[in-house]
Motif scaffolding. Structure first.
Motif: not given
Ligand code: HEM
Length: 499
Positions: A103-117, A119-122, A213-218
């Motif tokens: 509850r205090t430490f979540e991941f889903i927002t980060i997974r979504k941000t990585i999807s967008e930024e 992996f270029s998911t719209p 370059a993944f480590h730089l992209l992330v």
């Protein structure tokens, strides 16, 4: 392997003015961020240059950097590197507490941000509730241990075919190990997940440019630094998936993953472009790590010939049992998938060796976003602060793992062995797949896949180092936090078909 320096140099040469302006803005932004710290925040690892921060010492020897930082500042500290401020958590107990408190430490927002930024998911798809509530769970089910059987069976068929061809082509000749392992492993996994007709070989060059370059992209470095890998992703990988989706729809041939992705996407009105980015991210997850784990396991076995003999003996003993139970079936490339499926529990040494390879050759971070103001590890955190659980420091802790820098093939054979630190048990002593809510979904498949590759290769051929041209790869340590550490250099091997 691209370093920040190489990529910056390329961009500065092409766009000098733009580079200067962006670098200056990054410096100012960083100065502002650091000036807001207060005494109840975790300590900073000191650094000399703004923006660059500790990037150079961290990149030079991350193991020493984190070990020294932990010794000086305790298990929670902040690091500034390449314009980013990161809080690292290094003790097994605190990492475990983060994993538990979802509850205090979540991941889903980060997974979504990585999807967008990354992996270029719209954005409207990446940030939608349907992605997390419908698509992610469906994806999770496909990779559940009870469901991966058919995918694994296809992988075994493909890898046996790929390796048979490769062994015939290279029989007795000196061959770079990368050539023997990487393309066959890549093609077999891609075809197992996406289908026989997937143009895996064509996806390989742009995929590798992106992955490099993944480590730089992330790390979300300024886009002018990562323009080349981003282009490889959009013009290479994504376009290829868009046209593959058209082919699959026409042919009506759907694997489990393609079927789930297309049927959910179509029901929600997501475009083929959006679906292509999601399948692209699957390609990344399935290929970025496992193929290099196979590679390192073989390197470590070649460096420890006695261990290679023990692994061969384990395979031979399983084969003897299987052939006497299946006296009417020939033992050859075609029957290998069945042999491996029937003998899954006959390889304790190989299973241990896989985990040991992952312990030694992964640098995996679990990232969490703070959802509510909280006190943790003696420090105060605000909403949207991010914490990084650094699991490699646990792997390399000599109190937890005896001789942590050595390869010990049978380290994990005794499943009942207790690991401790400061006299307390450390149940989470080996975390190559991260943990908690974001633990790797593909971990069951990955371990079975690596075992399948090793058993197939060593059943079909013998392998030895080419001593006329002896050289060894070393781990590219600067690639921290994104899973398998890739090799610098390679080793030449000679393979000969077994009778
Ligand atoms: C040796 C091979 C592999 C390693 C070392 C590895 C490692 C990891 C790590 C460290 C994470 C992040 C965990 C965290 O945040 O705590 C992760 C996530 C993930 N991995 Fe793997 N992985 C491997 C193979 C695979 C394969 C073969 C697949 C798919 C076929 C896969 C699919 C995924 C997915 C979907 C996630 C995201 C899970 C989530 O966000 O909830 N991985 N992996």
């Amino acid at each position: 392997m691209s370093s920040i320096k190489d990529l910056v140099q390329a961009q500065v040469t092409e766009h000098p003015v733009l580079a200067t302006v962006l670098l200056a803005s990054a410096l100012l932004a960083t100065e502002y961020a650091s000036s807001r710290s207060d005494s109840r925040s975790p300590p900073w690892v000191p650094y000399w240059f703004p923006w660059v921060g500790s990037a150079v010492s961290l990149g030079r020897d991350p193991d020493a950097f984190f070990k020294n930082a932990e010794a000086k500042f305790g298990p929670v500290f902040r690091v500034k590197a390449a314009g980013k401020n990161m809080t690292y958590v290094t003790s097994p107990a605190l990492i475990s507490a983060i994993y538990r408190d979802t509850r205090t430490f979540e991941f889903i927002t980060i997974r979504k941000t990585i999807s967008e930024e990354v992996f270029s998911t719209p954005k409207h798809v990446a940030m939608s509730s349907e992605l997390s509530e419908i698509y992610f769970p469906a994806h999770h089910r496909i990779l559940a241990p009870t469901n991966i059987g058919p995918i694994l069976h296809r992988y075994a068929g493909h890898i046996s075919q790929q390796l048979s061809t490769k062994i015939s082509e290279t029989e007795g000749a000196s061959t770079p190990l990368i050539d023997l392992v990487i393309m066959p492993a890549y093609v077999a996994a891609a075809k197992a997940f996406f289908g026989e007709r997937f143009p895996a070989t064509r996806s390989y060059p742009p995929f590798f440019k992106f992955n490099d370059a993944f480590h730089l992209l992330v790390a979300n470095l300024p886009r002018f630094i990562t323009a080349g890998p981003r282009e490889a992703w959009s013009q290479g990988v994504i376009q290829l998936f868009e046209s593959y989706i058209r082919d699959v729809r026409e042919a009506g041939e759907y694997t489990e993953l393609i079927n789930a992705t297309l049927s959910i996407g179509d029901s929600l009105g997501w475009t083929d472009h959006a679906l292509a980015t999601m399948l692209g991210s699957d390609l990344w997850a399935m290929e970025a790590n496992a193929i290099w784990a196979v590679y390192w396991f073989i390197v470590l076995l070649l460096q420890h010939p006695e261990d290679l003999r023990r692994v061969n003996a384990e395979i031979d003993s399983a084969r003897d049992k299987w052939t006497s139970a299946h006296s009417n079936s020939p033992f050859n490339a075609s029957s290998l998938p069945q042999f491996i499926a029937d003998s899954a529990d006959q390889f304790p040494l190989i299973t241990s060796g896989i985990l040991e390879t992952l312990r030694l050759r992964t640098s995996s971070f679990s990232i969490r976003r703070v959802t509510t103001p909280t006190e943790f590890g003696g420090y105060k955190f605000d909403v949207d602060d991010q914490l990084i659980c650094n699991t490699r420091i646990i792997h390399m802790d000599e109190e937890i793992h005896e001789r942590p820098y050595d390869f010990v093939l049978d380290r994990y054979v005794d499943g009942g062995k207790k690991y401790t630190k400061n006299g307390s048990p450390v149940p989470n002593h080996t975390l190559p797949f991260g943990g908690g809510v974001s633990i790797c979904e593909g971990r069951h498949f990955a371990q079975a896949e690596i075992k399948t590759f090793i058993v197939t290769l060593l059943s079909l051929a013998t392998i030895e180092v080419d001593t006329r041209n002896e050289r060894w790869p070393t781990p590219a340590m600067e690639r921290v936090g994104v899973g398998l550490i890739s090799p610098k250099g390679d080793v030449n091997v000679i393979v000969r078909r077994r009778n």
